[in-house]
Motif scaffolding. Structure first.
Motif, PDB file in Angstrom:
ATOM      1  N   LEU A 164      28.305 -12.256  22.379  1.00 24.44           N
ATOM      2  CA  LEU A 164      28.025 -10.711  21.790  1.00 24.44           C
ATOM      3  C   LEU A 164      26.212 -10.602  21.048  1.00 24.44           C
ATOM      4  N   ALA A 165      26.601 -11.096  20.345  1.00 28.23           N
ATOM      5  CA  ALA A 165      25.281 -11.251  19.463  1.00 28.23           C
ATOM      6  C   ALA A 165      24.144 -11.161  20.096  1.00 28.23           C
ATOM      7  N   PHE A 166      24.018 -12.867  21.209  1.00 29.50           N
ATOM      8  CA  PHE A 166      23.406 -13.184  22.219  1.00 29.50           C
ATOM      9  C   PHE A 166      22.732 -11.164  23.478  1.00 29.50           C
ATOM     10  N   MET A 167      23.651 -10.932  23.179  1.00 27.77           N
ATOM     11  CA  MET A 167      23.650  -9.907  24.453  1.00 27.77           C
ATOM     12  C   MET A 167      22.882  -8.786  24.306  1.00 27.77           C
ATOM     13  N   MET A 168      23.391  -8.451  23.018  1.00 27.80           N
ATOM     14  CA  MET A 168      22.757  -7.425  22.276  1.00 27.80           C
ATOM     15  C   MET A 168      21.251  -7.345  22.312  1.00 27.80           C
ATOM     16  N   GLY A 169      20.981  -8.804  22.219  1.00 27.92           N
ATOM     17  CA  GLY A 169      19.812  -9.268  21.330  1.00 27.92           C
ATOM     18  C   GLY A 169      18.282  -9.333  22.807  1.00 27.92           C
ATOM     19  N   ASN A 170      19.489  -9.894  24.072  1.00 31.94           N
ATOM     20  CA  ASN A 170      18.211  -9.374  25.153  1.00 31.94           C
ATOM     21  C   ASN A 170      18.270  -7.952  25.647  1.00 31.94           C
ATOM     22  N   VAL A 171      19.608  -6.983  25.287  1.00 31.79           N
ATOM     23  CA  VAL A 171      19.465  -5.962  26.141  1.00 31.79           C
ATOM     24  C   VAL A 171      17.860  -5.507  24.797  1.00 31.79           C
ATOM     25  N   VAL A 172      17.659  -5.063  23.535  1.00 28.92           N
ATOM     26  CA  VAL A 172      16.789  -4.584  22.789  1.00 28.92           C
ATOM     27  C   VAL A 172      15.451  -5.046  23.343  1.00 28.92           C
ATOM     28  N   ILE A 173      15.653  -6.984  23.374  1.00 25.30           N
ATOM     29  CA  ILE A 173      14.221  -6.947  24.249  1.00 25.30           C
ATOM     30  C   ILE A 173      14.061  -6.523  24.951  1.00 25.30           C
ATOM     31  N   LEU A 174      15.097  -5.987  26.513  1.00 24.35           N
ATOM     32  CA  LEU A 174      14.566  -5.454  27.580  1.00 24.35           C
ATOM     33  C   LEU A 174      13.605  -4.099  26.960  1.00 24.35           C
ATOM     34  N   LYS A 175      14.503  -3.416  26.280  1.00 28.84           N
ATOM     35  CA  LYS A 175      14.379  -2.362  26.298  1.00 28.84           C
ATOM     36  C   LYS A 175      13.057  -1.941  25.373  1.00 28.84           C
ATOM     37  N   ILE A 176      12.381  -2.873  24.483  1.00 29.53           N
ATOM     38  CA  ILE A 176      11.364  -3.282  24.119  1.00 29.53           C
ATOM     39  C   ILE A 176      10.353  -3.195  25.295  1.00 29.53           C
ATOM     40  N   LYS A 177      10.375  -3.694  26.171  1.00 27.81           N
ATOM     41  CA  LYS A 177       9.329  -4.518  26.518  1.00 27.81           C
ATOM     42  C   LYS A 177       9.686  -3.324  28.017  1.00 27.81           C
ATOM     43  N   ARG A 178      10.188  -2.412  27.858  1.00 26.95           N
ATOM     44  CA  ARG A 178      10.865  -1.149  29.322  1.00 26.95           C
ATOM     45  C   ARG A 178       9.308  -0.218  28.194  1.00 26.95           C
ATOM     46  N   MET A 179       9.919   0.070  27.191  1.00 25.62           N
ATOM     47  CA  MET A 179       9.411   0.609  26.575  1.00 25.62           C
ATOM     48  C   MET A 179       7.623   0.767  25.917  1.00 25.62           C
ATOM     49  N   LEU A 180       7.268  -0.301  26.153  1.00 19.32           N
ATOM     50  CA  LEU A 180       5.957  -1.182  26.520  1.00 19.32           C
ATOM     51  C   LEU A 180       5.154  -0.973  27.747  1.00 19.32           C
ATOM     52  N   LYS A 181       5.948  -0.868  29.092  1.00 20.90           N
ATOM     53  CA  LYS A 181       5.749  -0.797  29.858  1.00 20.90           C
ATOM     54  C   LYS A 181       5.142   0.662  29.810  1.00 20.90           C
ATOM     55  N   TRP A 182       6.168   1.711  29.665  1.00 20.82           N
ATOM     56  CA  TRP A 182       5.778   2.949  29.497  1.00 20.82           C
ATOM     57  C   TRP A 182       5.143   3.698  28.491  1.00 20.82           C
ATOM     58  N   LEU A 183       4.622   2.452  27.894  1.00 19.47           N
ATOM     59  CA  LEU A 183       3.914   3.354  26.539  1.00 19.47           C
ATOM     60  C   LEU A 183       2.347   3.013  27.309  1.00 19.47           C
ATOM     61  N   THR A 184       2.466   1.909  27.938  1.00  9.23           N
ATOM     62  CA  THR A 184       0.929   1.333  28.298  1.00  9.23           C
ATOM     63  C   THR A 184       0.518   2.449  29.908  1.00  9.23           C
ATOM     64  N   PHE A 185       0.659   2.659  30.375  1.00  8.27           N
ATOM     65  CA  PHE A 185       1.338   3.749  31.655  1.00  8.27           C
ATOM     66  C   PHE A 185       0.863   4.677  31.491  1.00  8.27           C
ATOM     67  N   LEU A 186       1.133   5.491  29.925  1.00 13.98           N
ATOM     68  CA  LEU A 186       0.958   7.105  29.548  1.00 13.98           C
ATOM     69  C   LEU A 186      -0.349   6.923  29.337  1.00 13.98           C
ATOM     70  N   ALA A 187      -0.711   6.129  28.592  1.00 16.54           N
ATOM     71  CA  ALA A 187      -2.132   5.183  27.591  1.00 16.54           C
ATOM     72  C   ALA A 187      -3.079   5.671  29.061  1.00 16.54           C
ATOM     73  N   PHE A 188      -2.501   4.827  29.997  1.00 20.19           N
ATOM     74  CA  PHE A 188      -3.612   4.426  31.365  1.00 20.19           C
ATOM     75  C   PHE A 188      -4.243   5.778  31.871  1.00 20.19           C
ATOM     76  N   SER A 189      -3.306   6.653  32.029  1.00 24.26           N
ATOM     77  CA  SER A 189      -3.027   8.113  32.916  1.00 24.26           C
ATOM     78  C   SER A 189      -3.571   8.965  32.011  1.00 24.26           C
ATOM     79  N   LEU A 190      -3.206   8.756  30.837  1.00 24.91           N
ATOM     80  CA  LEU A 190      -3.951   9.967  29.688  1.00 24.91           C
ATOM     81  C   LEU A 190      -5.458   9.985  29.746  1.00 24.91           C
ATOM     82  N   LEU A 191      -6.280   7.993  30.251  1.00 23.73           N
ATOM     83  CA  LEU A 191      -7.537   7.792  29.545  1.00 23.73           C
ATOM     84  C   LEU A 191      -7.895   8.097  31.128  1.00 23.73           C
ATOM     85  N   SER A 192      -7.355   7.720  31.866  1.00 20.90           N
ATOM     86  CA  SER A 192      -8.056   8.302  33.490  1.00 20.90           C
ATOM     87  C   SER A 192      -7.880   9.729  33.667  1.00 20.90           C
ATOM     88  N   PHE A 193      -7.003  10.517  33.742  1.00 20.00           N
ATOM     89  CA  PHE A 193      -7.202  11.722  33.677  1.00 20.00           C
ATOM     90  C   PHE A 193      -8.571  12.574  33.027  1.00 20.00           C
TER      91      PHE A 193
END
Length: 196
Positions: free
Chosen positions: A4-33
């Motif tokens: 359970l602790a292993f799976m929770m760690g992986n879920v947190v890591i996936l959420k952090i990766k998704r958030m970093l991708k989204w933040l990167t996309f948002l920053a790129f979009s704002l810069l392009s605009f």
């Protein structure tokens, strides 16, 4: 470490990766605009053009007349076509072409390569007539072909209306049906009237 602790760690890591991708996309979009929404500034540079004599209102256009991908300025007056050819450094070199035109384009002028020779031609229109002013095969002189009939032009344009590979002329007539000038081949033009 339990499963359970292993799976929770992986879920947190996936959420952090998704958030970093989204933040990167948002920053790129704002810069392009912000880059694309920059204000365009125009400067009055008419001083770069040499004066012409007999210049009339509405008898000018900006178009690449010689196929070098630079905008040139076309003006007419006193039996002459003046073309200011733009140079790579932004300056202009003026040439004039003697032509005794049936009528100067006091109401409308437009440009397009109606004979497919690589040099743009002109359509002149005034309160009584329409003519094509064609460039020679090497762009060194122009000849006029007056269309039959009385056409009080308001504006004109060129497009391949009938999809035959040749530009056609279209002239808005203030007193009658608008005029379609179909170009069938190199030297043949046919004037037709559009329906209302």
């Amino acid at each position: 470490m339990n499963l359970l602790a292993f799976m929770m760690g992986n879920v947190v890591i996936l959420k952090i990766k998704r958030m970093l991708k989204w933040l990167t996309f948002l920053a790129f979009s704002l810069l392009s605009f912000s880059l694309y929404s920059q204000q365009v500034n125009f400067h009055n540079s008419t001083g770069k053009l040499k004066p012409v004599s007999g210049f009339t209102i509405y008898s000018d256009c900006a178009v690449d007349m010689n196929g070098d991908h630079l905008d040139d300025v076309v003006r007419t007056g006193n039996e002459v076509i003046y073309i200011d050819f733009q140079q790579l450094d932004g300056t202009f070199t003026q040439r004039y072409f003697n032509i005794v035109a049936h009528s100067l384009p006091s109401w409308s002028i437009c440009a397009g390569d109606i004979d497919n020779n690589g040099f743009n031609d002109l359509l002149f229109a005034d309160s009584a007539s329409v003519s094509f002013v064609k460039a020679s095969d090497n762009g060194s002189f122009y000849t006029e072909t007056v269309m039959p009939g009385n056409i009080f032009s308001q504006r004109s344009t060129m497009a391949d209306i009938d999809n035959n590979g040749w530009l056609d002329g279209f002239v808005c007539n203030d007193n009658d049906l608008s005029a379609l000038i179909e170009t069938m081949e190199l030297e043949t033009c046919r004037l037709t009237r559009t329906s209302s």
